[in-house]
Write an enzyme that holds these catalytic residues in place. Sequence first.
Site, short mmCIF file in Angstrom:
data_model
loop_
_atom_site.label_atom_id
_atom_site.label_comp_id
_atom_site.label_asym_id
_atom_site.label_seq_id
_atom_site.Cartn_x
_atom_site.Cartn_y
_atom_site.Cartn_z
N GLU A 132 0.87 -1.16 0.00
CA GLU A 132 0.00 0.00 0.00
C GLU A 132 0.92 1.22 0.00
O GLU A 132 1.81 1.32 0.86
CB GLU A 132 -0.85 -0.03 1.28
CG GLU A 132 -1.99 0.92 1.24
CD GLU A 132 -2.77 0.97 2.56
OE1 GLU A 132 -2.72 0.00 3.34
OE2 GLU A 132 -3.39 2.01 2.78
N ARG B 279 4.85 -12.75 9.86
CA ARG B 279 5.58 -11.54 9.50
C ARG B 279 6.89 -11.50 10.28
O ARG B 279 7.06 -12.16 11.30
CB ARG B 279 4.74 -10.30 9.72
CG ARG B 279 4.33 -10.05 11.15
CD ARG B 279 3.15 -9.07 11.23
NE ARG B 279 3.49 -7.73 10.79
CZ ARG B 279 2.88 -7.09 9.81
NH1 ARG B 279 1.90 -7.66 9.13
NH2 ARG B 279 3.22 -5.88 9.49
N LYS C 247 4.24 0.55 9.78
CA LYS C 247 4.36 1.81 9.03
C LYS C 247 3.81 2.97 9.82
O LYS C 247 4.34 4.07 9.76
CB LYS C 247 3.62 1.69 7.70
CG LYS C 247 4.51 1.11 6.62
CD LYS C 247 3.89 1.30 5.25
CE LYS C 247 3.17 0.05 4.86
NZ LYS C 247 2.55 0.08 3.55
P1 ATP Z 1 2.67 -2.47 8.34
O1 ATP Z 1 1.90 -3.49 9.11
O2 ATP Z 1 4.14 -2.45 8.62
O3 ATP Z 1 2.08 -1.11 8.40
P2 ATP Z 1 1.40 -3.40 5.96
O4 ATP Z 1 1.18 -4.85 6.06
O5 ATP Z 1 0.22 -2.54 6.18
O6 ATP Z 1 2.64 -2.96 6.84
P3 ATP Z 1 1.58 -3.34 3.12
O7 ATP Z 1 2.07 -2.24 2.26
O8 ATP Z 1 0.16 -3.69 3.06
O9 ATP Z 1 2.03 -2.99 4.58
O10 ATP Z 1 2.48 -4.62 2.89
C1 ATP Z 1 2.78 -5.17 1.65
C2 ATP Z 1 3.11 -6.62 1.82
O11 ATP Z 1 4.20 -6.78 2.72
C3 ATP Z 1 1.94 -7.37 2.41
O12 ATP Z 1 1.78 -8.56 1.69
C4 ATP Z 1 2.35 -7.62 3.83
O13 ATP Z 1 1.77 -8.78 4.30
C5 ATP Z 1 3.87 -7.70 3.72
N1 ATP Z 1 4.49 -7.32 4.99
C6 ATP Z 1 4.29 -6.19 5.68
N2 ATP Z 1 4.98 -6.20 6.84
C7 ATP Z 1 5.65 -7.38 6.87
C8 ATP Z 1 6.55 -8.01 7.81
N3 ATP Z 1 6.89 -7.42 8.95
N4 ATP Z 1 7.03 -9.22 7.50
C9 ATP Z 1 6.70 -9.82 6.35
N5 ATP Z 1 5.88 -9.30 5.42
C10 ATP Z 1 5.34 -8.10 5.68
MG MG Z 2 -1.36 -3.91 4.65
#
Ligand code: ATP
Ligand code: MG
Length: 562
Positions: A37, A262, A272
């Site tokens: 995102e 994760r 984020k």
């Molecule tokens: P955050 O929880 O850090 O705000 P998010 O999951 O909202 O991150 P996205 O931009 O939606 O961020 O993430 C893109 C991809 O990266 C998704 O498939 C998500 O599952 C993966 N991702 C995000 N954080 C992690 C992590 N700590 N470890 C592994 N994969 C991750």
């Molecule tokens: Mg997300």
Amino acid sequence: MPEDGIKPASNFIRNIIEDDLKTGRWETHIHTRFPPEPNGYLHIGHAKSICLNFGIASDYGGLCNLRFDDTNPGKENIEYVESIKTDVRWLGFDWEDREFYASDYFEALYQYAVDLIKKEKAYVDTLSAEEIRKYRGTLTAPGTDSPYRNRSIEENLDLFSRMRGGEFAEGTHVVRAKIDMASPNLNMRDPVLYRILHAHHHRTGNKWCIYPTYDFAHGQCDSIEGITHSICTLEFEDHRPLYDWFLASLEIHHPRQIEFARLNLTHTVLSKRKLIRLVQEGHVGGWDDPRMPTIAGIRRRGYTPESIRTFCERIGVARANSMVDIALLEYCIREELNRKAPRVMGVLHPLRIVIENYPENQVEMLQAVNNPEDPKMGAREVPFSRLLYIEQEDFMENPPKSYYRLAPGREVRLRYAYFIRCTGVVKDPTTGEVIELRCMYDPATKGGDSPDGRKVKATIHWVSASHAVTAEVRLYDHLFAKENPDEDKEGPGFQVNPNSLQRLTSCKLEPSLSGATPGSRYQFERLGYFYVDPVDSDIQKKVFNRIVTLRDTWAKIQKKGA
Ligand code: ATP
Ligand code: MG
């Protein structure tokens, strides 16, 4: 897909894919996607997901798309889109022409919602957000049907089209799936598909005033792109029934969602939302602050893409959440730079020494090995003269028993040079601080060996004063002193480690570093691995970021665990 020479370890996702390939579920074709995102910069957790998605596609001869999940216009912008592309490319992955956006599919998603309405599987609800929450029930109590749940198809279609037309204010109507208000899974209690947002979108401008929710967009975007395996993190496990329900109800291509744990790292926050706060509240210098766990920060600290990929391979992929020690990340770069980085001498906290029996104005060039791990890296010459700098910590006036370095009357080896003995200490008359040492060298020990077999217990590094390059060196420590900073839920503010950045502005480096180009990496002997900061260095001034020290804390942790 870059070649790192490490064989990808098997994991449960690869097992599923291999089974799917065997049974012909997807014929022979594997298609994954990385779906960020664009509401912030990528972090090391995303690197895990990137390596996994692109890695699997490449290992099974498939493809991986880069898809921006841009369904939240208020929080997203082009700067984030650009930074994400830079970071994925830097990590070494190529999405070729498959750069997609959920917003590219807004029309298709709208039609899918119309389709669900026509199948009586979705309706326009006119409850307020507050009422919707109340009607949803709790984990232990079932929800209640909305009074608008049984609107006719015609009325729903009419209202939905007028929502799109901009007739209504935000919060007045939503479109919801008609599933089951009593489902034990709260995600299945008539989740919202569309909400009204009179917001400008960074790609579609003012074309839309209704936006699909993440849940409604994600699976359908996967489907449109022909994704076979939709790999996501564990928190989406409870959304999988919904993911499947949408695709089954719409009767369209149905990818398989697989969840993995994760990445969590010690001394690090990886959400984020929290990273944005660190930047916006000025706790760090920006998204690329070398202390940040963002890809941009890690890159500016001096990590290589290879070291990040190695790290992602080493941590593996599992279904159980766990915490990875940041020492493993540090180990990965240390191991790589041990082989690759040229070694040089630099003094961070200079202490002047005068070699009293060395002729004034004499300069001698001494041979120094560039990297004992790799003879092909050759040797260089370093100038030796009467006036040198050594590290303040390499001298003690009253040393304890276990201290073997320089002390009054004691002899040590200067790396690649001579044995020297300390014969005098000069102090600042007012502060009493040691400001200079007087020493004698033994000309017979050139190169660092004594012909009479005399031994010294320490070898220290040094730099010739008149030849030295003065530079700024930045030393870093964990941004959070606490091992698990996420435990401090919200709190009044961040407990950022006050010692996480130390700037030393008059370090003395050997003259070969006058030509160090921004973006290059060195080992400063005994001190660690350093990176020439590409942002703050120029022709006049050199800034070196310490990537890591030489102390391998990972090996210690491994031993303790064994
Ligand atoms: P955050 O929880 O850090 O705000 P998010 O999951 O909202 O991150 P996205 O931009 O939606 O961020 O993430 C893109 C991809 O990266 C998704 O498939 C998500 O599952 C993966 N991702 C995000 N954080 C992690 C992590 N700590 N470890 C592994 N994969 C991750
Ligand atoms: Mg997300």
